[in-house]
Enzyme design. Structure first.
Site, PDB file in Angstrom:
ATOM      1  N   PRO A 104       0.715  -1.109  -0.029  1.00 19.03           N
ATOM      2  CA  PRO A 104       0.078  -0.017  -0.079  1.00 19.03           C
ATOM      3  C   PRO A 104       0.903   1.222  -0.106  1.00 19.03           C
ATOM      4  O   PRO A 104       1.931   1.382   0.524  1.00 19.03           O
ATOM      5  CB  PRO A 104      -0.786  -0.052   1.381  1.00 19.03           C
ATOM      6  CG  PRO A 104       0.094  -0.956   2.368  1.00 19.03           C
ATOM      7  CD  PRO A 104       0.624  -1.889   1.439  1.00 19.03           C
ATOM      8  N   GLY A 108       3.844   3.472   5.316  1.00 22.32           N
ATOM      9  CA  GLY A 108       4.873   2.837   6.230  1.00 22.32           C
ATOM     10  C   GLY A 108       5.536   1.671   5.963  1.00 22.32           C
ATOM     11  O   GLY A 108       6.226   1.051   6.889  1.00 22.32           O
ATOM     12  N   LEU A 109       5.096   0.857   4.775  1.00 19.85           N
ATOM     13  CA  LEU A 109       5.672  -0.083   4.442  1.00 19.85           C
ATOM     14  C   LEU A 109       6.630  -0.146   3.415  1.00 19.85           C
ATOM     15  O   LEU A 109       7.120  -1.115   2.901  1.00 19.85           O
ATOM     16  CB  LEU A 109       4.480  -1.202   3.966  1.00 19.85           C
ATOM     17  CG  LEU A 109       3.558  -1.502   5.064  1.00 19.85           C
ATOM     18  CD1 LEU A 109       2.417  -2.424   4.354  1.00 19.85           C
ATOM     19  CD2 LEU A 109       4.018  -1.918   6.254  1.00 19.85           C
ATOM     20  N   SER A 111       6.685   1.238   0.402  1.00 17.38           N
ATOM     21  CA  SER A 111       6.150   1.100  -1.129  1.00 17.38           C
ATOM     22  C   SER A 111       7.103   1.892  -1.965  1.00 17.38           C
ATOM     23  O   SER A 111       7.593   1.605  -3.075  1.00 17.38           O
ATOM     24  CB  SER A 111       4.783   1.658  -0.936  1.00 17.38           C
ATOM     25  OG  SER A 111       4.582   2.366  -2.195  1.00 17.38           O
ATOM     26  N   ALA A 113      10.229   3.136  -1.596  1.00 16.52           N
ATOM     27  CA  ALA A 113      11.720   2.787  -1.821  1.00 16.52           C
ATOM     28  C   ALA A 113      11.649   1.327  -2.525  1.00 16.52           C
ATOM     29  O   ALA A 113      12.679   1.213  -3.392  1.00 16.52           O
ATOM     30  CB  ALA A 113      12.246   2.612  -0.466  1.00 16.52           C
ATOM     31  N   ALA A 114      10.778   0.524  -2.476  1.00 11.74           N
ATOM     32  CA  ALA A 114      10.702  -0.656  -2.887  1.00 11.74           C
ATOM     33  C   ALA A 114      10.523  -0.622  -4.517  1.00 11.74           C
ATOM     34  O   ALA A 114      11.215  -1.249  -5.172  1.00 11.74           O
ATOM     35  CB  ALA A 114       9.544  -1.602  -2.275  1.00 11.74           C
ATOM     36  N   ASP A 155      14.806   3.655   5.082  1.00 10.99           N
ATOM     37  CA  ASP A 155      13.890   2.643   4.050  1.00 10.99           C
ATOM     38  C   ASP A 155      14.675   2.052   2.731  1.00 10.99           C
ATOM     39  O   ASP A 155      14.664   0.900   2.586  1.00 10.99           O
ATOM     40  CB  ASP A 155      12.578   3.309   3.591  1.00 10.99           C
ATOM     41  CG  ASP A 155      11.603   3.620   4.408  1.00 10.99           C
ATOM     42  OD1 ASP A 155      11.812   3.457   5.567  1.00 10.99           O
ATOM     43  OD2 ASP A 155      10.210   3.897   4.056  1.00 10.99           O
TER      44      ASP A 155
END
Ligand code: PMV
Length: 316
Positions: A104, A108-109, A111, A113-114, A155
């Site tokens: 999402p 805060g997960l 997203s 940077a990924a 991150d």
């Protein structure tokens, strides 16, 4: 809109992440711990395009498609593509770079940077290079600045290494080993949190009440240090209360919200050993440290309390 990959495709991916403890204080030089969430990933694929077409960027989840040469400098996907090409000293290829993410956005997960790490890896691989973790981390950090202004760099670091990291801003990140796997339940409040605004709010608090904020940061930093030792010993019963305390300190920093506090309390009531908000706050996700037997009741309690998405992941 559906996306057919077709033709020769090359795919690379990057994990999501959660901050276990230390967010916000890490911006002020204290340590923080982040771990990868390998079950939730961003993927990037590159396929050739007709000669002369240049690089086309497709953000599949957002339904956006744009030529690199028509994309503004602050478009994150265009930025990572430009940075990667410049880093490799490569000309723009005739290709289509498509990104897709399980993560999402603004929750805060990790997203942002990924997606950057996956895109840089895929584009580099298409051009015949594999990027080392520190190279891809540095490229993604430049894009993090577009998202967050003054990010600590945690991150991009944890995602580029896909290993637990003990992170102090400006220092070489230390990866470390998790002795006993951590079972985490992650729950999305459904509220979109702006890390940039949360960081700015903490900054205003620190400017007006410097002593109180410095004391809060010191305690959060001490928690991160103790948490690392507990994780390295495989001692989740020492780790859990540290997470609970870290949540209360984030409440004191002013970046929690009633909805996040309710999710944390419900997770604890349903048997989680520890729970806290994770990441920038003011929305986004909470994490709960659980045992195998409490995954189901904690998940059910979080769903009943209004979490829009709940995941279970094992770290380490
Ligand atoms: O919202 P996230 O997951 O990107 O986390 C931000 C973490 C902060 O400590 C609040 C900011 C930072 O740059 O480290």
């Amino acid at each position: 809109m559906t996306y057919e990959w077709g033709g020769e495709i090359l795919e690379r991916s990057a994990s999501g992440k959660v901050i276990l403890c230390g967010e916000h204080a890490v911006v002020y030089g204290r340590p923080a711990i982040a771990v990868p969430v390998s079950d939730l990933r961003a993927r990037a694929r590159v396929r050739p395009a007709p000669p002369g077409s240049g690089l086309t960027l497709v953000a599949a989840d957002l339904g956006e498609e744009k030529r690199l040469r028509e994309s503004p400098p602050d478009n994150p996907l265009a930025a990572i593509a430009r940075l990667t090409l410049a880093h490799l000293e490569a000309p723009e290829p005739d290709a289509v770079l498509t990104v897709l993410s399980d993560l999402p956005i603004a929750a805060g997960l990790g997203s942002g940077a990924a997606v950057s790490v996956a895109a840089a890896r895929a584009l580099a691989a298409y051009l015949g290079s594999e990027l080392a973790p520190d190279e891809v981390s540095a490229l993604a950090y430049e894009v993090e600045k577009l998202h967050h202004g003054t990010p600590s760099g945690i991150d991009n670091t944890v995602i580029a290494w896909e290993r637990p990291v003990y992170f102090i801003k400006g220092e070489q990140p230390e990866t470390f080993t998790i002795r006993a796997p951590l079972q985490l339940v992650i729950a999305n409040s459904g509220l979109v949190g702006s890390t940039r605004q949360a960081v700015a709010r903490v900054r205003r608090g620190w400017e007006t009440e410097r002593e109180r904020y410095e004391a809060l940061f010191n305690r959060i930093g001490a928690i991160a240090k103790a948490a690392r030792q507990a994780i390295e010993r495989g001692d989740i019963h020492t780790l859990a209360p540290l997470l609970n305390e870290n949540h209360l300190l984030l409440v004191d920093l002013g970046i929690s919200l009633p909805d996040l506090d309710i999710l944390v309390a419900e997770a604890q009531r349903a048997g989680a050993l520890g729970a806290k908000l994770t990441g920038g706050g003011m929305g986004g996700n909470i994490i709960a440290l659980v045992e195998p037997t409490t995954v189901a009741p904690v998940t059910a309690a979080l769903q009943a309390a209004g979490a829009t998405e709940v995941w279970h992941t094992t770290v380490g």
